[in-house]
Design an enzyme around this catalytic site. Structure first.
Site, PDB file in Angstrom:
ATOM      1  N   LYS A  32      50.233  -9.216 119.941  1.00  0.00           N
ATOM      2  CA  LYS A  32      49.584  -8.178 119.129  1.00  0.00           C
ATOM      3  C   LYS A  32      48.202  -7.829 119.665  1.00  0.00           C
ATOM      4  O   LYS A  32      47.607  -8.560 120.452  1.00  0.00           O
ATOM      5  CB  LYS A  32      49.536  -8.622 117.665  1.00  0.00           C
ATOM      6  CG  LYS A  32      50.924  -8.560 117.025  1.00  0.00           C
ATOM      7  CD  LYS A  32      50.911  -8.960 115.576  1.00  0.00           C
ATOM      8  CE  LYS A  32      52.325  -8.799 114.985  1.00  0.00           C
ATOM      9  NZ  LYS A  32      52.428  -9.412 113.659  1.00  0.00           N
ATOM     10  N   ARG A  72      57.127 -16.284 115.189  1.00  0.00           N
ATOM     11  CA  ARG A  72      57.931 -15.085 115.471  1.00  0.00           C
ATOM     12  C   ARG A  72      57.496 -14.568 116.835  1.00  0.00           C
ATOM     13  O   ARG A  72      56.354 -14.157 117.005  1.00  0.00           O
ATOM     14  CB  ARG A  72      57.685 -14.050 114.374  1.00  0.00           C
ATOM     15  CG  ARG A  72      58.488 -12.766 114.506  1.00  0.00           C
ATOM     16  CD  ARG A  72      58.202 -11.848 113.323  1.00  0.00           C
ATOM     17  NE  ARG A  72      58.956 -10.609 113.443  1.00  0.00           N
ATOM     18  CZ  ARG A  72      58.574  -9.562 114.167  1.00  0.00           C
ATOM     19  NH1 ARG A  72      57.427  -9.599 114.835  1.00  0.00           N
ATOM     20  NH2 ARG A  72      59.325  -8.474 114.232  1.00  0.00           N
TER      21      ARG A  72
HETATM   22  N1  HH2 Z   1      55.105  -8.413 112.786  1.00  0.00           N
HETATM   23  C1  HH2 Z   1      55.768  -7.302 113.105  1.00  0.00           C
HETATM   24  C2  HH2 Z   1      56.978  -6.985 112.467  1.00  0.00           C
HETATM   25  N2  HH2 Z   1      57.505  -7.799 111.537  1.00  0.00           N
HETATM   26  N3  HH2 Z   1      57.398  -9.792 110.268  1.00  0.00           N
HETATM   27  C3  HH2 Z   1      56.762 -10.912 109.939  1.00  0.00           C
HETATM   28  N4  HH2 Z   1      57.285 -11.750 109.008  1.00  0.00           N
HETATM   29  N5  HH2 Z   1      55.573 -11.263 110.527  1.00  0.00           N
HETATM   30  C4  HH2 Z   1      54.971 -10.481 111.453  1.00  0.00           C
HETATM   31  O1  HH2 Z   1      53.870 -10.846 111.935  1.00  0.00           O
HETATM   32  C5  HH2 Z   1      55.632  -9.271 111.831  1.00  0.00           C
HETATM   33  C6  HH2 Z   1      56.866  -8.946 111.208  1.00  0.00           C
HETATM   34  C7  HH2 Z   1      55.219  -6.400 114.160  1.00  0.00           C
HETATM   35  O2  HH2 Z   1      55.632  -6.793 115.437  1.00  0.00           O
HETATM   36  P1  HH2 Z   1      56.880  -6.156 116.241  1.00  0.00           P
HETATM   37  O3  HH2 Z   1      58.137  -6.261 115.454  1.00  0.00           O
HETATM   38  O4  HH2 Z   1      56.930  -6.769 117.581  1.00  0.00           O
HETATM   39  O5  HH2 Z   1      56.475  -4.649 116.455  1.00  0.00           O
HETATM   40  P2  HH2 Z   1      56.809  -3.312 115.669  1.00  0.00           P
HETATM   41  O6  HH2 Z   1      56.418  -3.480 114.255  1.00  0.00           O
HETATM   42  O7  HH2 Z   1      55.997  -2.268 116.396  1.00  0.00           O
HETATM   43  O8  HH2 Z   1      58.290  -3.083 115.769  1.00  0.00           O
END
Ligand code: HH2
Length: 266
Positions: free
Chosen positions: A203, A239
């Site tokens: 992030k 995660r």
């Molecule tokens: N971060 C993201 C999405 N879902 N769920 C939980 N429980 N915790 C997190 O920190 C979290 C999450 C964001 O990351 P990512 O899925 O890689 O990116 P995007 O939201 O752009 O799809």
């Protein structure tokens, strides 16, 4: 927890796994590499991301969830919409990962009815607004209080307390200082008794901290450092985008933490 974003616009892997075959292959590879859960999402939550209509989100995630579940992979569905969660649970998902911590009133009864696990995450505002000057008096205390209140909502709806996991929501309405305080304060959250999930992977707090505009994949060593300290502080799950690296570092951190505990008890 390994991340599969079936989206065109996720910040790290956007567009790579929009094709179902690619998403399924990636999920299977993560499970083979040792991920306990594969987290399938069809809507980006990055700051300013556009909302995805239910039918489109379902169309993205359900074939991927169904294929992974049919291969025996434990799947969490990363959604804040109960209609999407329901379709994913029908397709074999076992956990609902909800960045709005049951904000959709239909989500808690659904999870209770299906006996699904829930990840309850803290976010200030919505993905559209969350990074506009987030403010807290005491971020660690406020996030803890919010998450415990949401856990109470989950339990009141009939979700088994042992199926509730809390997540401080790294990057969701937080400045760099807020993220660092939350990572440093994981022990305070873990002491509430629920397993804690931390999602710091790749992030943008990393680029802010280092003052370097690193590509997402080049942020993994920092991800490992943050997750290692979180595990040492009491986090139960991480995660991650890179499961091989995440699992190796988590096992190492875990072994050292357990060795120090054993040492103390003689
Ligand atoms: N971060 C993201 C999405 N879902 N769920 C939980 N429980 N915790 C997190 O920190 C979290 C999450 C964001 O990351 P990512 O899925 O890689 O990116 P995007 O939201 O752009 O799809």
């Amino acid at each position: 927890m390994g991340i599969v974003n079936v989206t065109p616009d996720s910040f790290s892997d956007g567009g790579r796994f929009l094709a179902h075959d690619a998403a399924i292959a990636h999920g299977l590879a993560m499970a083979a590499a040792g991920a306990d859960l594969v987290d399938v999402g069809g809507e980006s939550t990055r700051p300013g991301a556009a909302e995805v209509p239910v039918a489109e989100e379902v169309g993205r995630v359900v074939p991927v969830v169904a294929a992974l579940a049919s291969e025996g992979v434990a799947v969490s569905i990363d959604t804040s919409k109960a209609a999407v969660a329901e379709a994913a649970l029908d397709a074999g998902a076992v956990v609902v990962n909800d960045v709005t911590a049951l904000g959709d009133p239909a989500m808690a009864p659904l999870a209770a009815d299906r006996g699904a696990g829930v990840v309850l995450m803290h976010m200030l505002g919505t993905p559209r607004t969350m990074q506009r000057e987030p403010r807290y008096d005491d971020v660690v205390a406020e996030v803890r209080e919010y998450l415990l209140a949401r856990a109470a909502v989950a339990e009141a709806a009939g979700i088994d307390p042992s199926a509730v996991c809390l997540d401080p929501g790294i990057g969701f309405g937080k400045t760099l200082e807020h993220n660092l305080a939350l990572l440093a304060g994981i022990g305070g959250l873990a002491s509430a008794g629920y397993p804690v999930l931390v999602g710091a992977s790749r992030k943008s707090w990393i680029t802010l901290l280092l003052g370097e505009d690193l590509d997402p994949a080049d942020r993994d060593p920092v991800t490992v450092a943050a997750h290692t300290l979180a595990i040492a502080g009491g986090a139960a799950a991480i995660r991650v985008h890179d499961v091989v690296m995440g699992l190796r570092s988590a096992r190492t951190a875990d072994a050292i933490v357990r060795a120090s505990t054993k040492g103390r008890s003689g």
